[in-house]
Design a protein around this motif. Structure first.
Motif, PDB file in Angstrom:
ATOM      1  N   PRO A   2       0.813  -1.209   0.000  1.00 36.81           N
ATOM      2  CA  PRO A   2       0.000   0.000   0.000  1.00 36.81           C
ATOM      3  C   PRO A   2       0.853   1.268   0.000  1.00 36.81           C
ATOM      4  N   LEU A   3       0.267   2.340  -0.509  1.00 34.16           N
ATOM      5  CA  LEU A   3       0.953   3.626  -0.509  1.00 34.16           C
ATOM      6  C   LEU A   3       1.062   4.147   0.925  1.00 34.16           C
ATOM      7  N   ASP A   4       2.167   4.827   1.227  1.00 34.45           N
ATOM      8  CA  ASP A   4       2.295   5.430   2.547  1.00 34.45           C
ATOM      9  C   ASP A   4       1.834   6.886   2.490  1.00 34.45           C
ATOM     10  N   ALA A   5       1.725   7.526   3.648  1.00 35.83           N
ATOM     11  CA  ALA A   5       1.186   8.882   3.737  1.00 35.83           C
ATOM     12  C   ALA A   5       1.989   9.908   2.928  1.00 35.83           C
ATOM     13  N   PRO A   6       3.341   9.896   2.949  1.00 38.97           N
ATOM     14  CA  PRO A   6       4.065  10.872   2.128  1.00 38.97           C
ATOM     15  C   PRO A   6       3.836  10.700   0.619  1.00 38.97           C
ATOM     16  N   ALA A   7       3.741   9.470   0.153  1.00 41.83           N
ATOM     17  CA  ALA A   7       3.476   9.238  -1.267  1.00 41.83           C
ATOM     18  C   ALA A   7       2.079   9.717  -1.643  1.00 41.83           C
ATOM     19  N   ILE A   8       1.113   9.482  -0.781  1.00 47.30           N
ATOM     20  CA  ILE A   8      -0.252   9.945  -1.033  1.00 47.30           C
ATOM     21  C   ILE A   8      -0.298  11.468  -1.068  1.00 47.30           C
ATOM     22  N   GLU A  14       0.162  16.664  -6.839  1.00 46.75           N
ATOM     23  CA  GLU A  14       0.261  16.621  -8.301  1.00 46.75           C
ATOM     24  C   GLU A  14      -1.112  16.782  -8.941  1.00 46.75           C
ATOM     25  N   ILE A  15      -2.117  16.103  -8.409  1.00 46.75           N
ATOM     26  CA  ILE A  15      -3.461  16.195  -8.966  1.00 46.75           C
ATOM     27  C   ILE A  15      -4.048  17.582  -8.707  1.00 46.75           C
ATOM     28  N   HIS A  16      -3.793  18.133  -7.528  1.00 45.29           N
ATOM     29  CA  HIS A  16      -4.327  19.453  -7.189  1.00 45.29           C
ATOM     30  C   HIS A  16      -3.813  20.532  -8.143  1.00 45.29           C
ATOM     31  N   GLN A  17      -2.594  20.386  -8.627  1.00 48.17           N
ATOM     32  CA  GLN A  17      -2.023  21.375  -9.540  1.00 48.17           C
ATOM     33  C   GLN A  17      -2.717  21.388 -10.903  1.00 48.17           C
ATOM     34  N   ALA A  18      -3.402  20.297 -11.259  1.00 51.59           N
ATOM     35  CA  ALA A  18      -4.106  20.221 -12.548  1.00 51.59           C
ATOM     36  C   ALA A  18      -5.555  20.700 -12.451  1.00 51.59           C
ATOM     37  N   LEU A  19      -5.984  21.151 -11.289  1.00 53.76           N
ATOM     38  CA  LEU A  19      -7.373  21.524 -11.060  1.00 53.76           C
ATOM     39  C   LEU A  19      -7.588  23.010 -11.302  1.00 53.76           C
ATOM     40  N   PHE A  45      -8.688  14.781 -18.833  1.00 49.48           N
ATOM     41  CA  PHE A  45      -8.270  14.379 -17.508  1.00 49.48           C
ATOM     42  C   PHE A  45      -8.908  13.041 -17.181  1.00 49.48           C
ATOM     43  N   LYS A  46      -8.128  12.090 -16.715  1.00 43.15           N
ATOM     44  CA  LYS A  46      -8.664  10.827 -16.210  1.00 43.15           C
ATOM     45  C   LYS A  46      -7.995  10.538 -14.882  1.00 43.15           C
ATOM     46  N   LEU A  47      -8.806  10.357 -13.871  1.00 46.90           N
ATOM     47  CA  LEU A  47      -8.311  10.014 -12.546  1.00 46.90           C
ATOM     48  C   LEU A  47      -8.761   8.605 -12.223  1.00 46.90           C
ATOM     49  N   LEU A  48      -7.801   7.722 -12.015  1.00 45.32           N
ATOM     50  CA  LEU A  48      -8.094   6.336 -11.672  1.00 45.32           C
ATOM     51  C   LEU A  48      -8.046   6.201 -10.158  1.00 45.32           C
ATOM     52  N   VAL A  49      -9.101   5.633  -9.582  1.00 49.70           N
ATOM     53  CA  VAL A  49      -9.152   5.341  -8.150  1.00 49.70           C
ATOM     54  C   VAL A  49      -9.357   3.841  -8.026  1.00 49.70           C
ATOM     55  N   PRO A  53      -7.479  -4.581  -2.802  1.00 47.84           N
ATOM     56  CA  PRO A  53      -6.792  -4.816  -1.521  1.00 47.84           C
ATOM     57  C   PRO A  53      -5.272  -4.707  -1.597  1.00 47.84           C
ATOM     58  N   GLN A  54      -4.654  -5.198  -2.650  1.00 53.77           N
ATOM     59  CA  GLN A  54      -3.196  -5.162  -2.719  1.00 53.77           C
ATOM     60  C   GLN A  54      -2.668  -3.999  -3.551  1.00 53.77           C
ATOM     61  N   PHE A  55      -3.527  -3.340  -4.331  1.00 51.36           N
ATOM     62  CA  PHE A  55      -3.070  -2.283  -5.225  1.00 51.36           C
ATOM     63  C   PHE A  55      -3.897  -1.013  -5.064  1.00 51.36           C
ATOM     64  N   ALA A  56      -4.274  -0.651  -3.849  1.00 51.34           N
ATOM     65  CA  ALA A  56      -5.065   0.555  -3.616  1.00 51.34           C
ATOM     66  C   ALA A  56      -4.229   1.772  -3.997  1.00 51.34           C
ATOM     67  N   ARG A  57      -4.808   2.617  -4.873  1.00 52.52           N
ATOM     68  CA  ARG A  57      -4.050   3.758  -5.363  1.00 52.52           C
ATOM     69  C   ARG A  57      -4.986   4.744  -6.054  1.00 52.52           C
ATOM     70  N   PHE A  58      -4.458   5.924  -6.367  1.00 49.13           N
ATOM     71  CA  PHE A  58      -5.142   6.901  -7.199  1.00 49.13           C
ATOM     72  C   PHE A  58      -4.070   7.669  -7.953  1.00 49.13           C
ATOM     73  N   HIS A  59      -4.334   7.958  -9.212  1.00 48.49           N
ATOM     74  CA  HIS A  59      -3.349   8.645 -10.042  1.00 48.49           C
ATOM     75  C   HIS A  59      -3.975   9.027 -11.375  1.00 48.49           C
ATOM     76  N   PHE A  60      -3.240   9.873 -12.134  1.00 52.10           N
ATOM     77  CA  PHE A  60      -3.655  10.165 -13.502  1.00 52.10           C
ATOM     78  C   PHE A  60      -3.583   8.887 -14.313  1.00 52.10           C
ATOM     79  N   PHE A  61      -4.426   8.800 -15.336  1.00 53.48           N
ATOM     80  CA  PHE A  61      -4.537   7.567 -16.106  1.00 53.48           C
ATOM     81  C   PHE A  61      -4.735   7.951 -17.563  1.00 53.48           C
TER      82      PHE A  61
END
Length: 134
Positions: A2-8, A14-19, A45-49, A53-61
């Motif tokens: 899972p992603l940790d807090a600093p990576a999130i 990064e996403i906020h800058q595109a808004l 813009f495509k945001l994948l959420v 369970p093993q690959f929980a993430r969100f990012h541009f897609f």
């Protein structure tokens, strides 16, 4: 892993800058995956959420996923409240694996309202929650 807090926090920044971005479509290609599609600042813009369970993430897609013909109930709820809405901000809760997505939507009876999508990414129990500001 899972992603940790600093990576999130970095992903949220990064996403906020595109808004701001206007949401056109919301897809749920798999039971644990959502795609928010829209446009803003002259770009699509495509945001994948992913709540897997093993690959929980969100990012541009920038890939493509097949949209099922019968969307799930939660996807229909997201479409009802967020289609045509404007994604205003993406903020990480400090020291937590939680992201706050703030939308501005128009409702016929209430006018402009805010909707908040909370994205919890602790790993196995990832969650996407839609609320109003109160």
């Amino acid at each position: 892993m899972p992603l940790d807090a600093p990576a999130i926090a970095l992903l949220a920044k990064e996403i906020h800058q595109a808004l701001p971005v206007k949401i056109d479509k919301i897809f749920q290609p798999f039971s644990d995956e959502f795609i928010f599609k829209g446009y803003g600042q002259g770009e699509s813009f495509k945001l994948l959420v992913s709540l897997a369970p093993q690959f929980a993430r969100f990012h541009f897609f920038d890939g493509e996923r097949e949209n099922p013909s019968n969307p799930a109930a939660f996807c229909m709820l997201l479409r009802k409240h967020l289609s045509g809405a404007k994604l205003l901000s993406c903020e990480a809760v400090p020291f937590e694996r939680v992201v706050k997505l703030v939308f501005e939507a128009y409702e016929p009876l209430a006018g402009l309202t805010q909707k908040i999508c909370w994205l919890e990414l602790p790993g196995r129990s990832s969650n996407l929650i839609l609320t109003d500001p109160s």
